[in-house]
Design an enzyme around this catalytic site. Structure first.
Site, PDB file in Angstrom:
ATOM      1  CB  THR A   1     -94.639 -10.475  -2.530  1.00 22.04           C
ATOM      2  OG1 THR A   1     -94.486  -9.309  -2.171  1.00 22.04           O
ATOM      3  CG2 THR A   1     -95.994 -10.707  -3.492  1.00 22.04           C
TER       4      THR A   1
ATOM      5  CD  GLU B   1     -95.356  -7.770  -6.453  1.00 20.81           C
ATOM      6  OE1 GLU B   1     -94.367  -7.510  -6.019  1.00 20.81           O
ATOM      7  OE2 GLU B   1     -96.371  -7.580  -5.725  1.00 20.81           O
TER       8      GLU B   1
ATOM      9  CE  LYS C   1    -101.504  13.929   1.305  1.00 20.68           C
ATOM     10  NZ  LYS C   1    -102.519  13.609   0.644  1.00 20.68           N
TER      11      LYS C   1
ATOM     12  CD1 TRP D   1     -98.059  13.015   0.952  1.00 24.68           C
ATOM     13  CD2 TRP D   1     -97.239  12.201  -0.820  1.00 24.68           C
ATOM     14  NE1 TRP D   1     -99.162  12.257   0.284  1.00 24.68           N
ATOM     15  CE2 TRP D   1     -98.747  11.786  -0.761  1.00 24.68           C
ATOM     16  CE3 TRP D   1     -96.701  11.787  -1.863  1.00 24.68           C
ATOM     17  CZ2 TRP D   1     -99.350  11.074  -1.556  1.00 24.68           C
ATOM     18  CZ3 TRP D   1     -97.126  11.128  -3.014  1.00 24.68           C
ATOM     19  CH2 TRP D   1     -98.670  10.645  -2.680  1.00 24.68           C
TER      20      TRP D   1
HETATM   21  P1  ADP Z   1     -91.928  -7.738   0.442  1.00 23.30           P
HETATM   22  O1  ADP Z   1     -90.894  -7.212   1.083  1.00 23.30           O
HETATM   23  O2  ADP Z   1     -93.221  -7.078   0.682  1.00 23.30           O
HETATM   24  O3  ADP Z   1     -92.373  -9.156   0.352  1.00 23.30           O
HETATM   25  P2  ADP Z   1     -90.612  -7.094  -2.071  1.00 23.30           P
HETATM   26  O4  ADP Z   1     -89.507  -7.984  -1.405  1.00 23.30           O
HETATM   27  O5  ADP Z   1     -90.988  -7.597  -3.297  1.00 23.30           O
HETATM   28  O6  ADP Z   1     -91.623  -7.442  -1.056  1.00 23.30           O
HETATM   29  O7  ADP Z   1     -90.323  -5.582  -1.643  1.00 23.30           O
HETATM   30  C1  ADP Z   1     -90.329  -4.678  -2.774  1.00 23.30           C
HETATM   31  C2  ADP Z   1     -90.437  -3.303  -2.036  1.00 23.30           C
HETATM   32  O8  ADP Z   1     -89.236  -2.994  -1.428  1.00 23.30           O
HETATM   33  C3  ADP Z   1     -90.420  -2.147  -2.983  1.00 23.30           C
HETATM   34  O9  ADP Z   1     -91.837  -1.990  -3.558  1.00 23.30           O
HETATM   35  C4  ADP Z   1     -89.919  -1.253  -2.259  1.00 23.30           C
HETATM   36  O10 ADP Z   1     -91.108  -0.449  -1.665  1.00 23.30           O
HETATM   37  C5  ADP Z   1     -88.846  -1.619  -1.430  1.00 23.30           C
HETATM   38  N1  ADP Z   1     -87.669  -1.434  -1.921  1.00 23.30           N
HETATM   39  C6  ADP Z   1     -86.912  -2.294  -2.766  1.00 23.30           C
HETATM   40  N2  ADP Z   1     -85.610  -1.674  -3.161  1.00 23.30           N
HETATM   41  C7  ADP Z   1     -85.515  -0.559  -2.576  1.00 23.30           C
HETATM   42  C8  ADP Z   1     -84.574   0.404  -2.285  1.00 23.30           C
HETATM   43  N3  ADP Z   1     -83.410   0.508  -3.003  1.00 23.30           N
HETATM   44  N4  ADP Z   1     -85.024   1.747  -1.926  1.00 23.30           N
HETATM   45  C9  ADP Z   1     -86.292   1.704  -1.269  1.00 23.30           C
HETATM   46  N5  ADP Z   1     -87.017   0.831  -1.321  1.00 23.30           N
HETATM   47  C10 ADP Z   1     -87.010  -0.580  -1.857  1.00 23.30           C
END
Ligand code: ADP
Length: 542
Positions: A185, A331, A441, A446
């Site tokens: 990731t 994760e 912010k 926020w």
């Molecule tokens: P990366 O894209 O960083 O490799 P992931 O694919 O594991 O990692 O992404 C996970 C992240 O995607 C979550 O922690 C969150 O921030 C975002 N995410 C996943 N699903 C949603 C959702 N339905 N709405 C908003 N954010 C989301």
């Protein structure tokens, strides 16, 4: 006192055995990179997984060795999912959209022994091969007559390789905590980080995701994962579908192609499709343009990024398809929450119902979550307080692969910090506000960029939107809206900004707007706020 029940290990091999017994004729349909639409069955896929395991042995792969794939969603990739993991090796799925330096980094970090890849990635592999010190064999996922020319050493043809021994493979009886798969990731800082799944976490995640309140899969379903098998195991569907006996439709390299998706849905009778919002925008645009239908589809599960209500409404009102919002992360294997309204909520006024449906949903049994403030103190589940989201559960990682740093992502009580900022309401519905690193912010308060983005895309002049914080002398930061317009539209900027009025607090409304040709995305298809912030770092608005 120990209970008197069997403690049969939870292994992926059991999924294969089960589906071979009960669903051997259930279909596995793939769009392949080299041979168009291909029809197979679980029986054949698992028989060929035996052949894969034999082939790995001949290539010198031993238990715990990492075996990489750079491949789209198709039957061969599914064969590798089982052939590699059930033989005791570790399936390392790689996102081919990563930059080549990142690809070399993760292949070396994972110490991969063999790389299986789709023919279209041959130039990429040729470019990288000198840098891949641990890899001793490369295998092209194709048949002999489609084998591309190459001077790469130790290059094999998949069909040729696996045809050499078709006898049943003596699957080892693995302990359930044996590592099964590895997925990197982007992590919050520094280099990509590897999440190492095991057989137990994979089986529990797949079992849990079949439940009625989660994906609700059964053998009456035809499931189309439009989420890549190279990123978080296509949300676990390669494991959950054989458990539920659902027919699976794998769209190969045609993930964001509206025409392919529509024809797969209609021709194969797809009932449930899963994907990120961008994929559905492509399908919905294609349906609008052609007037074609998707009659068999009854539900979509949308996650990976926030799903705007406008997508849910278009699916429901024009096509009779119900959308469930979902949330998860690498994760978490990845399922952390799925939105299903609880009894009584269907009767809410449409606007109230939409407010709940825009949330990311509730956790399945097996995942626990809470929000905490900056001192780590628990915050109330009132739908208003927001803070750092922490999770724990059977399919949540407790560290990263090969990291020396023992501090890991967990706190002392065993909670994993997701890096997301969220609310949780009294019914347990999770509302993701932002990623911690993207929080805006203003005057110490926020502002949720996700909420503003969702509102922006409801405006007819906006196809895609991103909100970032830009520095402001008075307020510290103020939200700036960046939009892409649909083709052929001249945007009315004032009307876009005015459309927020009455929907959020006045001080949340962006002061400024930029129209761009495209918004940058990460390799996993998410808006890259880091790049956007750089692009607009020195911009002065007003
Ligand atoms: P990366 O894209 O960083 O490799 P992931 O694919 O594991 O990692 O992404 C996970 C992240 O995607 C979550 O922690 C969150 O921030 C975002 N995410 C996943 N699903 C949603 C959702 N339905 N709405 C908003 N954010 C989301």
């Amino acid at each position: 006192m120990r209970g008197g029940m069997m403690s049969t290990p939870l292994t992926i091999t059991e999924i294969m055995r089960f589906a071979t017994r009960l669903y051997r004729d259930t279909e596995v349909i793939s769009v392949t990179a080299d041979e168009g639409v291909h029809r197979s069955t679980y029986g054949t896929v698992f028989k060929r997984a035996n052949q894969v395991a034999h082939a790995l042995g001949r290539l010198g792969v031993e238990s715990s060795d990492r075996v990489a794939t750079l491949a789209w969603n198709d039957h061969r990739h599914l064969e590798l999912y089982y052939g590699v993991s059930c033989s005791g090796a570790v399936l390392h799925t790689i996102n081919p959209r990563l930059f080549s330096e990142q690809l070399a980094y993760i292949i070396n970090h994972a110490d991969d022994r063999v790389v299986f890849f789709d023919p279209m990635f041959l130039p990429l592999i040729e470019e990288l091969s000198d840098k891949l010190s641990s890899v001793s064999h490369f295998v092209v996922l194709t048949s002999k007559n489609k084998m591309p020319e190459s001077s790469l050493l130790n290059l094999h043809c998949y069909e040729d390789l696996i045809s050499q021994d078709c006898s049943p493979y003596p699957w080892p009886e693995l302990e359930e905590t044996t590592a099964s798969a590895l997925c990197y990731t982007s992590g919050t800082t520094g280099n990509p980080k590897g999440v190492l799944y095991d057989h137990r976490s994979t089986v529990l995640h797949a079992y849990g995701s079949c439940m009625a309140n989660v994906l609700g899969l059964s053998h009456d379903d035809v499931v189309m994962p439009v989420v890549p098998m190279f990123h978080v195991n296509a949300w676990g569907t390669p494991y959950s579908c054989p458990i539920a006996g659902s027919k699976i439709v794998l769209p190969g390299p045609k993930m964001a192609d509206g025409e392919t998706l529509q024809s797969l849905i209609e021709n194969e009778g797809v009932t449930i499709a899963l994907g990120v919002p961008t994929v559905w925008l492509a399908l919905l645009a294609y349906l609008k343009e052609t007037g074609k239908s998707i009659d068999t589809l009854n539900r979509t599960v949308v996650g990976g990024s926030a799903c705007p209500i406008s997508i849910m409404e278009e699916f429901e009102k024009l096509h009779g398809v119900y959308t469930h919002h979902g949330w998860g992360m690498t994760e978490m294997s990845p399922l952390g929450a799925v939105n299903r309204l609880i009894p009584g909520m269907e009767k809410l006024e449409e606007s109230d119902r939409n407010e709940v449906r825009a949330k990311q949903g509730r956790t399945p049994f097996g995942v626990d979550m809470k929000i905490v403030d900056s001192d780590g103190k628990d915050l109330p589940n009132d739908g208003v307080a927001f803070g750092d989201l922490k999770v724990r559960g059977w399919w949540v990682a407790d560290g990263y692969y090969g990291e020396d740093d023992n501090s890991g992502p967990q706190d002392e009580a065993g909670w994993f910090s997701t890096g997301d900022v969220a609310t949780i309401d009294e019914y347990g519905f999770l509302g993701i506000t932002d990623r911690t690193k993207d929080v805006i912010k203003s005057g110490g308060e926020w502002i949720s960029s996700i909420e503003l983005e969702n509102l922006a895309v409801a405006h007819p002049h906006v196809a895609e939107a991103a909100v970032i914080g830009i520095s402001d002398k008075k307020w510290g930061e103020r939200p700036h809206l960046v939009v892409v317009c649909p083709e052929g539209i001249t945007p009315d900027e004032a009307s876009i900004l005015a459309s927020f009025k009455g929907k959020v607090a006045d001080w949340w409304i962006p002061d400024s707007l930029s129209v761009v040709d495209s918004i940058p995305h990460t390799a996993t298809g998410k808006i890259s706020k880091a790049i956007l912030r750089k692009q607009f770092a020195s911009a002065v608005f007003k």
